[in-house]
Design a protein around this motif. Structure first.
Motif, PDB file in Angstrom:
ATOM      1  N   ASN A  82       0.830  -1.200   0.000  1.00 38.20           N
ATOM      2  CA  ASN A  82       0.000   0.000   0.000  1.00 38.20           C
ATOM      3  C   ASN A  82       0.868   1.255   0.000  1.00 38.20           C
ATOM      4  O   ASN A  82       0.508   2.255   0.599  1.00 38.20           O
ATOM      5  CB  ASN A  82      -0.924  -0.015   1.237  1.00 38.20           C
ATOM      6  CG  ASN A  82      -1.991   1.053   1.165  1.00 38.20           C
ATOM      7  OD1 ASN A  82      -2.551   1.302   0.111  1.00 38.20           O
ATOM      8  ND2 ASN A  82      -2.269   1.694   2.287  1.00 38.20           N
ATOM      9  N   SER A  91      -2.078  -2.694  -4.271  1.00 38.90           N
ATOM     10  CA  SER A  91      -3.492  -2.626  -3.914  1.00 38.90           C
ATOM     11  C   SER A  91      -4.255  -1.789  -4.934  1.00 38.90           C
ATOM     12  O   SER A  91      -5.349  -2.168  -5.384  1.00 38.90           O
ATOM     13  CB  SER A  91      -3.653  -2.049  -2.508  1.00 38.90           C
ATOM     14  OG  SER A  91      -2.970  -0.801  -2.390  1.00 38.90           O
ATOM     15  N   GLN A  92      -3.693  -0.658  -5.327  1.00 41.86           N
ATOM     16  CA  GLN A  92      -4.353   0.208  -6.294  1.00 41.86           C
ATOM     17  C   GLN A  92      -4.394  -0.440  -7.682  1.00 41.86           C
ATOM     18  O   GLN A  92      -5.379  -0.311  -8.414  1.00 41.86           O
ATOM     19  CB  GLN A  92      -3.628   1.551  -6.367  1.00 41.86           C
ATOM     20  CG  GLN A  92      -4.377   2.617  -7.144  1.00 41.86           C
ATOM     21  CD  GLN A  92      -5.732   2.940  -6.548  1.00 41.86           C
ATOM     22  OE1 GLN A  92      -5.881   3.021  -5.326  1.00 41.86           O
ATOM     23  NE2 GLN A  92      -6.738   3.111  -7.397  1.00 41.86           N
ATOM     24  N   GLU A 118      -7.201  -3.142   3.674  1.00 43.47           N
ATOM     25  CA  GLU A 118      -8.192  -2.123   4.044  1.00 43.47           C
ATOM     26  C   GLU A 118      -8.539  -1.243   2.838  1.00 43.47           C
ATOM     27  O   GLU A 118      -9.709  -0.909   2.598  1.00 43.47           O
ATOM     28  CB  GLU A 118      -7.668  -1.273   5.196  1.00 43.47           C
ATOM     29  CG  GLU A 118      -7.693  -1.941   6.559  1.00 43.47           C
ATOM     30  CD  GLU A 118      -6.614  -2.990   6.770  1.00 43.47           C
ATOM     31  OE1 GLU A 118      -6.702  -3.768   7.736  1.00 43.47           O
ATOM     32  OE2 GLU A 118      -5.675  -3.028   5.939  1.00 43.47           O
ATOM     33  N   VAL A 119      -7.521  -0.882   2.071  1.00 41.41           N
ATOM     34  CA  VAL A 119      -7.750  -0.076   0.871  1.00 41.41           C
ATOM     35  C   VAL A 119      -8.609  -0.843  -0.128  1.00 41.41           C
ATOM     36  O   VAL A 119      -9.541  -0.290  -0.730  1.00 41.41           O
ATOM     37  CB  VAL A 119      -6.401   0.348   0.240  1.00 41.41           C
ATOM     38  CG1 VAL A 119      -6.608   0.958  -1.142  1.00 41.41           C
ATOM     39  CG2 VAL A 119      -5.681   1.334   1.139  1.00 41.41           C
ATOM     40  N   ALA A 121     -10.753  -3.283   0.539  1.00 38.36           N
ATOM     41  CA  ALA A 121     -12.110  -3.424   1.062  1.00 38.36           C
ATOM     42  C   ALA A 121     -12.913  -2.140   0.897  1.00 38.36           C
ATOM     43  O   ALA A 121     -14.102  -2.168   0.552  1.00 38.36           O
ATOM     44  CB  ALA A 121     -12.060  -3.835   2.530  1.00 38.36           C
ATOM     45  N   GLU A 122     -12.261  -1.013   1.135  1.00 34.31           N
ATOM     46  CA  GLU A 122     -12.932   0.278   0.981  1.00 34.31           C
ATOM     47  C   GLU A 122     -13.355   0.517  -0.465  1.00 34.31           C
ATOM     48  O   GLU A 122     -14.329   1.240  -0.735  1.00 34.31           O
ATOM     49  CB  GLU A 122     -12.008   1.402   1.447  1.00 34.31           C
ATOM     50  CG  GLU A 122     -11.820   1.445   2.956  1.00 34.31           C
ATOM     51  CD  GLU A 122     -10.763   2.452   3.382  1.00 34.31           C
ATOM     52  OE1 GLU A 122     -10.259   3.190   2.483  1.00 34.31           O
ATOM     53  OE2 GLU A 122     -10.456   2.532   4.582  1.00 34.31           O
ATOM     54  N   ALA A 123     -12.629  -0.084  -1.415  1.00 34.51           N
ATOM     55  CA  ALA A 123     -12.963   0.056  -2.835  1.00 34.51           C
ATOM     56  C   ALA A 123     -14.003  -0.960  -3.277  1.00 34.51           C
ATOM     57  O   ALA A 123     -14.343  -1.013  -4.470  1.00 34.51           O
ATOM     58  CB  ALA A 123     -11.696  -0.086  -3.671  1.00 34.51           C
ATOM     59  N   GLY A 124     -14.502  -1.769  -2.344  1.00 30.26           N
ATOM     60  CA  GLY A 124     -15.542  -2.733  -2.670  1.00 30.26           C
ATOM     61  C   GLY A 124     -15.042  -4.114  -3.055  1.00 30.26           C
ATOM     62  O   GLY A 124     -15.833  -4.961  -3.490  1.00 30.26           O
TER      63      GLY A 124
END
Length: 355
Positions: A82, A91-92, A118-119, A121-124
């Motif tokens: 990350n 992750s991105q 976490e990143v 999960a936040e992006a769906g």
């Protein structure tokens, strides 16, 4: 075992196999493997990290999958990074590729790179971790240890006679062990990113502290050489040659030295070959994580011990070690020294936890 889980389990086994591909450097980066599964379970991409500066495992797998990465499941041995270093955050990259699910074995212990799940999960993205985590951690034990403890893993290596002497009374120590044992030492040195001794060892023994091949030639990639102690190092010492980088840490505190190596130099695995005084200091500080002892079938009766005074006055206070591996080193062609006709024994031990 449900079919989707079985597919992910098999994919993780394959990712671990990829991460352990021959030739992948053990340092400075962790070994990582990735497998991309289409919704029907077909493998659409694979990849692994080949070393510092190369694409991460996820990026290699995404490149192999192309458009088929959209909606896929990424099965990765280590949490996608990350942060932006030599490459961008994985992750991105997974989010941009349209990956629907990410299954991770080991969470990233590196405080600089953690947080990828976490990143995601936040992006769906559907995320899960823990599948074959112990197997994945075995890919990078020293790297994991260093990030969790804020200091490198320490392997203390010494050579000794049967009666515990590392040198004769007149100081001569060439050679206690055989040529086969000395060559084996270089195999172990090559697995570490740091060689460490004290200033007294440099003054008396003048070691070069390099990793050499079977022909005695230095390997192209060398560990960092570290000398610990306040004494100045004479300019003619071999540890100051241009074969490898050398750092002089002017301290007698083992933990301070190790924390400096982790924080300022990014080191994860120290191969410690210091003399008895420094060895005792490291042991008393509780920062020896592994012991490699080469034992030669000879007796001296006097001379330098492998370790100095540990402050132990009774057998009940002895420090116990658990044996984890043994290797018999048979004689081979040496340099004519009588020690080269001996069978040596390599013992690998770990401090007993209750001590």
């Amino acid at each position: 075992m449900a079919e989707p889980f079985a597919r992910e389990y098999d994919a993780m086994c394959r990712a671990i196999e990829l991460a352990a591909s021959p030739g992948v450097p053990l340092w400075p980066n962790p070994r990582v493997g990735c497998v991309l599964l289409a919704p029907d379970g077909e493998v659409v991409g694979e990849g692994y990290h080949h070393g510092a500066g190369t694409p991460h495992a996820e990026i290699e797998a995404l490149a192999a999958a192309g458009d088929r990465a959209r909606g896929a499941t990424a099965v990765v041995t280590l949490e996608p990074c990350n942060h932006t270093g030599r490459t961008g955050p994985c992750s991105q990259a997974l989010i941009e590729a349209g990956v629907a699910r990410v299954v991770v074995a080991q969470r990233d212990p590196n405080p600089v790179a953690e947080g990828g799940l976490e990143v995601l999960a936040e992006a769906g993205v559907d995320v899960e971790h823990g599948l074959l985590a112990e197997d994945a951690e075995r890919l990078n034990p020293a790297w994991t240890f260093a990030h969790r403890n804020g200091r490198p893993f320490v392997t203390w290596k010494f050579a000794t006679t049967l009666d515990g002497r590392s040198a004769a009374r007149d100081g001569s120590s060439r050679w206690v062990t055989s040529a086969a044992a000395r060559r084996d030492t270089h195999v172990l040195r090559a697995q570490c990113d740091t060689m460490l001794v004290g200033t007294n060892t440099v003054a008396v023994d003048d070691p070069q502290l390099t990793v050499r091949d079977a022909a005695g030639e230095p390997l192209p990639v060398q560990p960092l050489r570290v000398v610990v102690g306040n004494r100045d190092i004479d300019a003619d010492r071999r540890v100051l040659d241009d074969v490898a980088e050398t750092v002089h840490l002017r301290t007698h505190d083992p933990l301070e030295a190790l924390e400096t190596l982790y924080r300022d130099h990014g080191r994860h695995h120290v191969f410690f070959e210091g003399g008895p005084t420094l060895a005792a200091a490291f042991l008393k500080a509780g920062v020896v994580d592994e012991v490699v002892a080469y034992v030669a079938p000879m007796l001296l009766g006097s001379g330098k011990s492998a370790v100095g005074n540990l402050g132990i006055g009774t057998i009940g206070k002895a420090r116990h070690l658990d044996l984890v591996d043994t290797l018999v080193l048979l004689p081979e062609d040496g340099d004519g020294d009588p020690a080269d006709t001996d069978i040596n024994l390599r013992l690998v031990l770990r401090p007993r936890q209750e001590d």
